[in-house]
Design a protein around this motif. Structure first.
Motif, mmCIF file in Angstrom:
data_model
loop_
_atom_site.group_PDB
_atom_site.id
_atom_site.type_symbol
_atom_site.label_atom_id
_atom_site.label_comp_id
_atom_site.label_asym_id
_atom_site.label_seq_id
_atom_site.Cartn_x
_atom_site.Cartn_y
_atom_site.Cartn_z
ATOM 1 N N UNK A 166 7.738 18.451 14.777
ATOM 2 C CA UNK A 166 7.810 18.197 13.338
ATOM 3 C C UNK A 166 8.944 17.202 13.156
ATOM 4 N N UNK A 167 8.729 16.190 12.341
ATOM 5 C CA UNK A 167 9.744 15.139 12.260
ATOM 6 C C UNK A 167 9.808 14.525 10.877
ATOM 7 N N UNK A 168 10.867 13.769 10.681
ATOM 8 C CA UNK A 168 11.069 13.062 9.420
ATOM 9 C C UNK A 168 12.099 11.964 9.662
ATOM 10 N N UNK A 169 12.187 11.039 8.730
ATOM 11 C CA UNK A 169 13.176 9.977 8.800
ATOM 12 C C UNK A 169 13.507 9.514 7.396
ATOM 13 N N UNK A 170 14.689 8.922 7.256
ATOM 14 C CA UNK A 170 15.060 8.362 5.962
ATOM 15 C C UNK A 170 14.642 6.895 5.847
ATOM 16 N N UNK A 171 14.024 6.358 6.885
ATOM 17 C CA UNK A 171 13.529 4.979 6.868
ATOM 18 C C UNK A 171 12.007 4.969 6.972
ATOM 19 N N UNK A 172 11.344 4.046 6.270
ATOM 20 C CA UNK A 172 9.876 4.071 6.249
ATOM 21 C C UNK A 172 9.257 3.673 7.591
ATOM 22 N N UNK A 173 9.811 2.678 8.276
ATOM 23 C CA UNK A 173 9.246 2.276 9.569
ATOM 24 C C UNK A 173 9.526 3.322 10.651
ATOM 25 N N UNK A 174 10.763 3.802 10.779
ATOM 26 C CA UNK A 174 11.001 4.859 11.776
ATOM 27 C C UNK A 174 10.176 6.118 11.506
ATOM 28 N N UNK A 175 9.963 6.431 10.238
ATOM 29 C CA UNK A 175 9.146 7.603 9.902
ATOM 30 C C UNK A 175 7.719 7.397 10.412
ATOM 31 N N UNK A 176 7.207 6.190 10.276
ATOM 32 C CA UNK A 176 5.880 5.890 10.796
ATOM 33 C C UNK A 176 5.819 5.959 12.312
ATOM 34 N N UNK B 288 3.544 2.363 8.694
ATOM 35 C CA UNK B 288 4.160 2.913 7.479
ATOM 36 C C UNK B 288 3.240 3.948 6.836
ATOM 37 N N UNK B 289 1.933 3.669 6.827
ATOM 38 C CA UNK B 289 0.967 4.631 6.283
ATOM 39 C C UNK B 289 0.974 5.936 7.072
ATOM 40 N N UNK B 290 1.131 5.840 8.392
ATOM 41 C CA UNK B 290 1.237 7.061 9.216
ATOM 42 C C UNK B 290 2.441 7.892 8.766
ATOM 43 N N UNK B 291 3.531 7.217 8.487
ATOM 44 C CA UNK B 291 4.732 7.903 8.023
ATOM 45 C C UNK B 291 4.531 8.588 6.684
ATOM 46 N N UNK B 292 3.760 7.953 5.810
ATOM 47 C CA UNK B 292 3.500 8.552 4.501
ATOM 48 C C UNK B 292 2.658 9.818 4.627
ATOM 49 N N UNK B 293 1.845 9.898 5.684
ATOM 50 C CA UNK B 293 0.994 11.072 5.901
ATOM 51 C C UNK B 293 1.746 12.216 6.589
ATOM 52 N N UNK B 294 2.910 11.911 7.150
ATOM 53 C CA UNK B 294 3.687 12.925 7.863
ATOM 54 C C UNK B 294 4.261 13.933 6.875
ATOM 55 N N UNK B 295 4.003 15.201 7.154
ATOM 56 C CA UNK B 295 4.540 16.259 6.302
ATOM 57 C C UNK B 295 6.069 16.235 6.395
ATOM 58 N N UNK B 296 6.753 16.176 5.251
ATOM 59 C CA UNK B 296 8.220 16.125 5.292
ATOM 60 C C UNK B 296 8.819 17.343 5.995
ATOM 61 N N UNK C 72 -7.885 -3.639 16.235
ATOM 62 C CA UNK C 72 -8.647 -4.088 15.071
ATOM 63 C C UNK C 72 -7.768 -4.732 14.000
ATOM 64 N N UNK C 73 -6.471 -4.527 14.107
ATOM 65 C CA UNK C 73 -5.556 -5.095 13.113
ATOM 66 C C UNK C 73 -5.204 -6.524 13.532
ATOM 67 N N UNK C 74 -5.329 -7.457 12.594
ATOM 68 C CA UNK C 74 -5.218 -8.876 12.918
ATOM 69 C C UNK C 74 -3.809 -9.363 13.236
ATOM 70 N N UNK C 75 -2.821 -8.882 12.500
ATOM 71 C CA UNK C 75 -1.468 -9.401 12.706
ATOM 72 C C UNK C 75 -0.458 -8.268 12.567
ATOM 73 N N UNK C 76 0.807 -8.617 12.812
ATOM 74 C CA UNK C 76 1.827 -7.581 12.793
ATOM 75 C C UNK C 76 2.118 -7.048 11.400
ATOM 76 N N UNK C 77 1.842 -7.820 10.395
ATOM 77 C CA UNK C 77 2.012 -7.305 9.039
ATOM 78 C C UNK C 77 1.077 -6.117 8.813
ATOM 79 N N UNK C 78 -0.173 -6.260 9.239
ATOM 80 C CA UNK C 78 -1.136 -5.157 9.120
ATOM 81 C C UNK C 78 -0.737 -3.978 10.003
ATOM 82 N N UNK C 79 -0.207 -4.264 11.167
ATOM 83 C CA UNK C 79 0.205 -3.191 12.086
ATOM 84 C C UNK C 79 1.382 -2.416 11.499
ATOM 85 N N UNK D 273 2.039 -2.136 8.321
ATOM 86 C CA UNK D 273 1.493 -1.360 7.207
ATOM 87 C C UNK D 273 0.828 -0.083 7.713
ATOM 88 N N UNK D 274 0.110 -0.189 8.824
ATOM 89 C CA UNK D 274 -0.554 0.972 9.419
ATOM 90 C C UNK D 274 0.488 2.016 9.847
#
Length: 138
Positions: free
Chosen positions: A69-79, A28-36, A16-23, A25-26
């Motif tokens: 359980x996981x975490x990362x210091x980078x936003x894309x790897x965290x996602x 990265x949003x998954x990473x933001x939801x990950x419990x540290x 459903x996501x049109x381009x890689x920019x949206x993908x 972002x999706x």
């Protein structure tokens, strides 16, 4: 929900996501939801080797299931690790071992990552399988 069902759901969400920019972002949003991950779990032992950023994965085995359980210091790897944790956590070692990572190709993730990030993704998937193999012996 089975691992395969979770993978299929993710493939459909990405469709459903049109381009890689949206993908991106999706992801990265998954990473933001990950419990540290607790700071005490960010150890050398839990660090995934081969990643450009620092990515830690901790594991717990209870009632016959593996919980990641996981975490990362980078936003894309965290996602990316959040995506994998969401799919594989809470399943039996056998379910994890018997699953594949074809969904990564289906969503096209690996081809849009830099070579070092693609290598990091491969190392994350290897670590998940490694833990499942270790717990299958119990």
């Amino acid at each position: 929900m089975t691992i395969k069902e979770k993978q299929q759901e993710l493939v459909e969400e990405f469709a459903f996501l049109d381009d890689w920019e949206q993908k991106y972002e999706y992801i990265i949003d998954l990473g933001k939801e990950l419990k540290p991950l607790e700071e005490t779990k960010k150890t050398e032992e839990n660090l995934i080797k081969g990643c450009q950023s620092k990515v830690w994965i901790d594991v717990e085995y209870r009632e016959g299931k593996v919980f990641f359980y996981a975490d990362s210091d980078g936003i894309l790897p965290k996602g990316i690790i959040a995506l994998l944790v969401g799919i594989y956590s809470g399943h039996t070692p056998k379910e994890i071992i018997d699953s594949d990572f074809e969904f990564i190709k289906e969503i096209g993730l690996q081809e849009f990552l830099s070579p070092t990030r693609a290598n990091g993704l491969m190392e994350m998937t290897k670590q998940i399988k490694f833990y499942a193999l270790a717990f299958q012996m119990k």
